[in-house]
Design a protein around this motif. Structure first.
Motif, mmCIF file in Angstrom:
data_model
loop_
_atom_site.group_PDB
_atom_site.id
_atom_site.type_symbol
_atom_site.label_atom_id
_atom_site.label_comp_id
_atom_site.label_asym_id
_atom_site.label_seq_id
_atom_site.Cartn_x
_atom_site.Cartn_y
_atom_site.Cartn_z
ATOM 1 N N GLY A 124 0.473 -9.832 3.269
ATOM 2 C CA GLY A 124 -0.224 -8.649 2.841
ATOM 3 C C GLY A 124 -1.211 -8.587 1.811
ATOM 4 O O GLY A 124 -1.751 -9.747 1.440
ATOM 5 N N GLY A 125 -1.392 -7.607 1.038
ATOM 6 C CA GLY A 125 -1.986 -7.812 -0.221
ATOM 7 C C GLY A 125 -3.542 -8.349 -0.315
ATOM 8 O O GLY A 125 -4.293 -8.205 0.677
ATOM 9 N N LEU A 131 -4.484 -10.306 3.016
ATOM 10 C CA LEU A 131 -4.747 -9.489 4.313
ATOM 11 C C LEU A 131 -6.093 -8.820 4.034
ATOM 12 O O LEU A 131 -7.169 -8.832 4.927
ATOM 13 N N CYS A 155 1.415 -7.570 12.104
ATOM 14 C CA CYS A 155 1.901 -7.313 10.600
ATOM 15 C C CYS A 155 3.366 -7.635 10.721
ATOM 16 O O CYS A 155 4.313 -6.942 11.157
ATOM 17 N N ALA A 175 5.149 -8.707 4.195
ATOM 18 C CA ALA A 175 4.339 -8.437 3.097
ATOM 19 C C ALA A 175 4.940 -9.006 1.743
ATOM 20 O O ALA A 175 5.152 -8.737 0.901
ATOM 21 N N GLN A 199 4.209 -8.407 -1.688
ATOM 22 C CA GLN A 199 4.591 -7.261 -2.171
ATOM 23 C C GLN A 199 5.963 -6.881 -2.474
ATOM 24 O O GLN A 199 6.730 -5.760 -2.836
ATOM 25 N N HIS A 218 -1.665 0.054 -4.583
ATOM 26 C CA HIS A 218 -2.812 0.246 -3.799
ATOM 27 C C HIS A 218 -2.752 -0.678 -2.396
ATOM 28 O O HIS A 218 -2.291 -1.776 -2.610
ATOM 29 N N GLY A 219 -3.359 -0.432 -1.433
ATOM 30 C CA GLY A 219 -3.532 -1.153 -0.447
ATOM 31 C C GLY A 219 -4.766 -1.954 -0.331
ATOM 32 O O GLY A 219 -5.441 -1.789 -1.090
ATOM 33 N N PRO A 220 -4.854 -2.797 0.713
ATOM 34 C CA PRO A 220 -6.133 -3.494 0.719
ATOM 35 C C PRO A 220 -7.465 -2.883 1.010
ATOM 36 O O PRO A 220 -7.090 -1.921 1.812
ATOM 37 N N ARG A 221 -8.421 -2.990 0.513
ATOM 38 C CA ARG A 221 -9.881 -2.305 1.059
ATOM 39 C C ARG A 221 -9.915 -2.670 2.230
ATOM 40 O O ARG A 221 -9.509 -3.642 2.936
ATOM 41 N N ILE A 232 -9.102 -0.442 4.687
ATOM 42 C CA ILE A 232 -8.407 0.072 5.614
ATOM 43 C C ILE A 232 -8.712 1.968 5.324
ATOM 44 O O ILE A 232 -8.733 2.090 3.966
ATOM 45 N N PRO A 233 -9.163 2.618 6.179
ATOM 46 C CA PRO A 233 -9.203 2.246 7.480
ATOM 47 C C PRO A 233 -10.869 1.918 7.796
ATOM 48 O O PRO A 233 -10.790 1.720 9.166
ATOM 49 N N GLY A 234 -11.645 1.684 6.962
ATOM 50 C CA GLY A 234 -12.948 1.557 7.571
ATOM 51 C C GLY A 234 -13.356 0.320 8.449
ATOM 52 O O GLY A 234 -13.962 0.501 9.433
ATOM 53 N N VAL A 292 -11.166 -1.147 10.059
ATOM 54 C CA VAL A 292 -10.468 -1.024 11.351
ATOM 55 C C VAL A 292 -11.210 -0.295 12.300
ATOM 56 O O VAL A 292 -11.048 -0.403 13.555
#
Lengths: 332, 332
Positions: free
Chosen positions: A221-222, A225, A240, A243, A246, A254-257, A259-261, A263
């Motif tokens: 993750g992180g 990813l 997946c 992670a 984490q 926060h999650g990874p940049r 998502i969801p763009g 994707v």
């Protein structure tokens, strides 16, 4: 056989896990009830998931402070109070970190006798099956695809990469440190390895995967990813699996940049899985894995430490990434 | 037929899009080359994706400042220099925001004549097909599932929710404002609607979806995606259709929390798609959509503004969420 050494989790860590969160204690050898097995632990499995269990309910109940630390092991049946099991049988069970445990027979899985026994926790255990199903069923690699795997020198990653090679893919491993990277390329046949501690992953991926990435097997993750997301090809698949970046600290802010763009734009599929979801097909997978091991197509990497008292150190080290291959504790 | 009104994008906005980023200009009516069609725009489609195109390359090339703003429209063929097309034909093409355009015939899609013409951009256009394939092929709802859709009062969301009802699901829409929410439940038959401007989405979802969420059709990304992630059931599916929360401004600093941790633990599948990926099945989908519209099972919501000069205002408003159903401009 009167003393039962046990490692207790004394405190649920909010930050980094340390050996001081555990203590060695002595209990009595339990008496199995009807439907239970008394087992003696032989090899205790160390897994990043052990740390995730301390954060709360995952696919299993949370681990509580003050109790014996949970964990799976290869154990030997000392006394069976359930049909289908006998003294001397080998089983995989959630015994926790102790010399002896009474476990429900329903949750114990009978194992074949083999040498080395350790393979039952690595390539023929959860690690091997996780690699097999995660890569083949979720990642769905085709010959010629570029496959990236993180925590590549770990128990699962080493096998993922080698299966991907068997399937005709270009394989890139991400691992921490030059020695691990050298092992991946020189010993396990990976096409390239990226040392995330030494170079920016995104830039290294653009060089190592000039045609883009079709399959990413994500153990961490992180930020890694995130870096891989930007390099994925259209219709790429992300398996997946974990992670680990984490688990050892507070929940990430926060999650990874991407998502969801990304994707959407790249029509990616991200899919989580756990190996138990494929339980009805484990035997077929084990057969295939055995063939690959026997023919030398899969080299098995194991990292065996000795002594129950070293189990906390083994897990803390695993979370810091100091293992190569499947880490386990041989109980004396 | 000598003046060609055109809306130019004068500047690629780094923050929020405003009407001042456009200007009305006058060009000449182009002369079609071999293989091209001269068309006159009748209905211009407004879509959140228009804004995404300004951020850079997506599934189409980036839109450049100083040129006619890109956009799809229902147009009428004035002159055909390509086989298979004739004067008077209706086509869907990327004409941009102008009265007349010369477009490659290869990129023009012939349309049936129907009343109202606007349905060609809504339920029988990209919006309807996006809802159809995204929900059914990516979301894979089963009868009894709980389906959540964001931007639920928009062109795609209104149709997603109604198809999910046809399939026997419990449907929850997320939209901005009490009027939209009332429309979803009272007019379109949604089981519940959440006004994200008036209440925390996560809490509202726990109340509206006590059994958890099986399918999420995501039009917005960002905080709402994050809130839904925490409410997903094991093996849930997230159809990633768009990220409108992230188009109108700088790129977001981070993605939603829970990626990939919750994806692993809950074994979720997140999958991006665009409607062109299903081009070979559009006709079958249109047939089914037509059946549902004709039988009254799908009510078509459209939001039609008039006048080419109002196209910038229409898009800026769409990004602020002031439309209900499919927004389009009727060119005078």
């Amino acid at each position: 056989m009167t003393v039962n050494r046990q490692i207790l989790l004394t405190e649920n860590p909010s930050g980094k896990l340390a050996e001081s969160h555990f203590k060695l204690s002595e209990g009595t050898v339990p008496t199995p009830k009807d439907g239970e097995l008394l087992v003696r632990t032989r090899l205790i499995s160390l897994d990043a998931a052990n740390r995730a269990w301390m954060q709360g309910a995952t696919y299993r109940a949370a681990v509580d402070a003050g109790t014996v630390m949970a964990g799976g092991s290869v154990s030997e049946v000392m006394e069976a109070k359930a049909p289908g099991f006998a003294k001397g049988d080998l089983v995989f069970a959630d015994t926790g970190w102790q010399d002896y445990a009474a476990v429900p027979a329903k949750g114990a899985q009978k194992l074949p006798k083999m040498e080395p026994l350790s393979h039952l926790l690595s390539v023929y255990g959860i690690a091997g099956l996780t690699a097999y199903f995660g890569l083949l069923e979720v990642g769905k690699p085709k010959a010629g695809d570029t496959v990236v795997v993180s925590a590549a020198a770990g128990s699962v990653g080493t096998i993922v990469g080698q299966i991907a090679k068997i399937k005709g893919c270009t394989v890139i491993g991400i691992a921490g440190g030059a020695a691990k990277c050298k092992m991946l390329t020189d010993e396990l046949g990976f096409d390239a390895a990226i040392d995330y501690k030494a170079e920016p992953v995104g830039k290294a991926l653009r060089k190592a995967a000039p045609k883009g990435i079709d399959v990413y097997f994500d153990n961490v993750g992180g930020d890694i990813l995130e870096a891989v997301l930007f390099g994925m090809n259209n219709f790429g698949r992300i398996a997946c699996c974990g992670a680990v970046s984490q688990y050892d600290g507070a929940a990430p802010a926060h999650g990874p940049r991407g998502i969801p763009g990304l994707v959407v734009v790249k029509r990616l599929t991200m899919q989580g899985f756990i190996v138990m979801d494929y339980a009805d097909r484990h035997d077929a997978a084990l057969n295939e894995l055995q063939g690959w091991v026997n023919s030398g197509k899969i080299k098995v990497k194991e990292d065996i430490m000795t002594g129950l008292e070293n189990t906390p150190k083994a897990l803390v080290g695993l979370l810091a990434g100091d293992n190569v291959g499947k880490r386990m504790i041989k109980v004396d």
